[in-house]
Design an enzyme around this catalytic site. Sequence first.
Site, PDB file in Angstrom:
ATOM      1  N   LYS A 129       0.870  -1.314  -0.064  1.00 57.98           N
ATOM      2  CA  LYS A 129      -0.073   0.040   0.066  1.00 57.98           C
ATOM      3  C   LYS A 129       0.953   1.305   0.114  1.00 57.98           C
ATOM      4  CE  LYS A 129      -4.359  -2.022   1.781  1.00 57.98           C
ATOM      5  NZ  LYS A 129      -5.523  -1.955   2.568  1.00 57.98           N
ATOM      6  N   LYS A 178      -9.880  -2.978  -3.477  1.00 55.41           N
ATOM      7  CA  LYS A 178     -10.805  -1.753  -3.392  1.00 55.41           C
ATOM      8  C   LYS A 178      -9.733  -0.298  -3.263  1.00 55.41           C
ATOM      9  CE  LYS A 178     -13.522  -4.002  -0.152  1.00 55.41           C
ATOM     10  NZ  LYS A 178     -12.590  -3.811   0.984  1.00 55.41           N
ATOM     11  N   LYS A 191      -3.019  -7.407  -7.939  1.00 57.30           N
ATOM     12  CA  LYS A 191      -4.230  -7.929  -7.084  1.00 57.30           C
ATOM     13  C   LYS A 191      -5.372  -7.059  -7.115  1.00 57.30           C
ATOM     14  CE  LYS A 191      -5.036  -7.310  -2.759  1.00 57.30           C
ATOM     15  NZ  LYS A 191      -6.538  -7.606  -2.152  1.00 57.30           N
TER      16      LYS A 191
HETATM   17  P1  ATP Z   1      -8.332  -2.960   0.623  1.00 54.86           P
HETATM   18  O1  ATP Z   1      -7.722  -2.231  -0.582  1.00 54.86           O
HETATM   19  O2  ATP Z   1      -9.336  -1.832   1.397  1.00 54.86           O
HETATM   20  O3  ATP Z   1      -7.543  -3.399   1.445  1.00 54.86           O
HETATM   21  P2  ATP Z   1      -9.541  -5.182  -0.523  1.00 54.86           P
HETATM   22  O4  ATP Z   1     -10.043  -5.128  -1.652  1.00 54.86           O
HETATM   23  O5  ATP Z   1      -8.111  -5.786  -0.334  1.00 54.86           O
HETATM   24  O6  ATP Z   1      -9.611  -3.903   0.310  1.00 54.86           O
HETATM   25  P3  ATP Z   1     -10.352  -6.395   1.841  1.00 54.86           P
HETATM   26  O7  ATP Z   1     -11.588  -5.823   2.689  1.00 54.86           O
HETATM   27  O8  ATP Z   1      -9.052  -5.944   2.609  1.00 54.86           O
HETATM   28  O9  ATP Z   1     -10.376  -6.101   0.387  1.00 54.86           O
HETATM   29  O10 ATP Z   1     -10.518  -8.017   2.168  1.00 54.86           O
HETATM   30  C1  ATP Z   1     -11.651  -8.684   2.364  1.00 54.86           C
HETATM   31  C2  ATP Z   1     -11.447 -10.237   1.867  1.00 54.86           C
HETATM   32  O11 ATP Z   1     -11.255 -10.273   0.427  1.00 54.86           O
HETATM   33  C3  ATP Z   1     -10.184 -10.724   2.410  1.00 54.86           C
HETATM   34  O12 ATP Z   1     -10.508 -12.150   2.789  1.00 54.86           O
HETATM   35  C4  ATP Z   1      -9.152 -10.732   1.448  1.00 54.86           C
HETATM   36  O13 ATP Z   1      -8.272 -11.752   1.424  1.00 54.86           O
HETATM   37  C5  ATP Z   1     -10.206 -11.048   0.248  1.00 54.86           C
HETATM   38  N1  ATP Z   1      -9.553 -10.353  -1.000  1.00 54.86           N
HETATM   39  C6  ATP Z   1      -9.314  -9.125  -1.238  1.00 54.86           C
HETATM   40  N2  ATP Z   1      -8.668  -8.880  -2.561  1.00 54.86           N
HETATM   41  C7  ATP Z   1      -8.644 -10.110  -3.294  1.00 54.86           C
HETATM   42  C8  ATP Z   1      -8.593 -10.722  -4.348  1.00 54.86           C
HETATM   43  N3  ATP Z   1      -7.879  -9.861  -5.414  1.00 54.86           N
HETATM   44  N4  ATP Z   1      -8.511 -11.847  -4.536  1.00 54.86           N
HETATM   45  C9  ATP Z   1      -9.019 -12.827  -3.723  1.00 54.86           C
HETATM   46  N5  ATP Z   1      -9.152 -12.483  -2.508  1.00 54.86           N
HETATM   47  C10 ATP Z   1      -9.253 -11.245  -2.182  1.00 54.86           C
HETATM   48 MG    MG Z   2      -7.088  -5.620   1.523  1.00 54.76          MG
END
Ligand code: ATP
Ligand code: MG
Length: 327
Positions: free
Chosen positions: A112, A196, A193
């Site tokens: 990040k 969000k 990856k």
């Molecule tokens: P942020 O960018 O705010 O960290 P994020 O998209 O990574 O958001 P999280 O809320 O951190 O989402 O993660 C929620 C769940 O989704 C976790 O179990 C995480 O491992 C899963 N996850 C997030 N992104 C992925 C991805 N690209 N592929 C598979 N699993 C994911």
């Molecule tokens: Mg995340």
Amino acid sequence: MVTILSGIQPTGLPHLGNFFGAIRQHLAVQDEAAERFYFIADLHALTSITKPAELRENVREVAATYLALGLDPERSVFFRQSDVPEVTELMWLLTTVVGMGLLERAHSFKDKVSKGIKPNVGLFTYPVLMAADILAYDSNVVPVGKDQVQHLEMTQDMAQSFNALYGEVFVRPEARIPSSERMAKVPGVDGQKMSKSYKNGIWVFEEGKALQKAINQIVTDSRAPEEPKDPDGVLLVEFLELFLSADELADWRARLRRGGEDAPGYGHLKTRLREAIEAAFGPARARRKELLGDPAELERILARGAERARRRAAAVRDRAYAACGLR
Ligand code: ATP
Ligand code: MG
């Protein structure tokens, strides 16, 4: 009985990565003989969302998404992280046993920061709050995407350090990641990856022109449709792998590899992906809208979940306080 726990941050709209990496697994275990705790990690989200209205809106979205996709709040304890203050109490205890070096090695934090996100101490201590989230419910299994594996290892480490000092207080949790490599780490439209916070996601309920626009952002190249291609190097194929049957997928891959007149262009792959996304999430769309139209009902569901969650977390907090001499 086994306790399953997982959370999702209300940092934006739930995307395909959240669904295939996490939500899908959470729904799949609803029939298992286990206790299930699923929470909306609003305290975590505060490290990046600073607009109160946006945070509230995101919480409602995440709640409506889970419920629309099939979460049954009777069979799973579904709640908001900040409704369980015991978690932040446990977090403090864990900060006193975790080394700075361990947190400094966190990939997610480093990724990040390298993407230009300005870190606050909250983002740095994210793995400690996450450890508290997990340990507060005596969780055994934590179904998450692959990006969270390191955080789970850190949680094990913190539990072990605390237990080494004060006795068997915390239960050691294990990560459970999807067996499909593709689902465990869903790529974003840029091939990194899907996240969000990276703005490279496709929202699960996107539809029509907006969905087409999102799909059009998936990186391709300028090779002609006739040119034979290794399907493993085509990002659109990685997306299709999430949705299509093995037979259909094998057919698209073979046609890409052969090239020639009958080979699909990127436009064909995009159209197929749009259809697949609409077919997968279309049925839940109306239900999501209905739920969002009744915020009081969402609130009632989360409040009920919080009550159930607090009972467990308070018992664990009391056990930890007694063990380390605070009581
Ligand atoms: P942020 O960018 O705010 O960290 P994020 O998209 O990574 O958001 P999280 O809320 O951190 O989402 O993660 C929620 C769940 O989704 C976790 O179990 C995480 O491992 C899963 N996850 C997030 N992104 C992925 C991805 N690209 N592929 C598979 N699993 C994911
Ligand atoms: Mg995340």
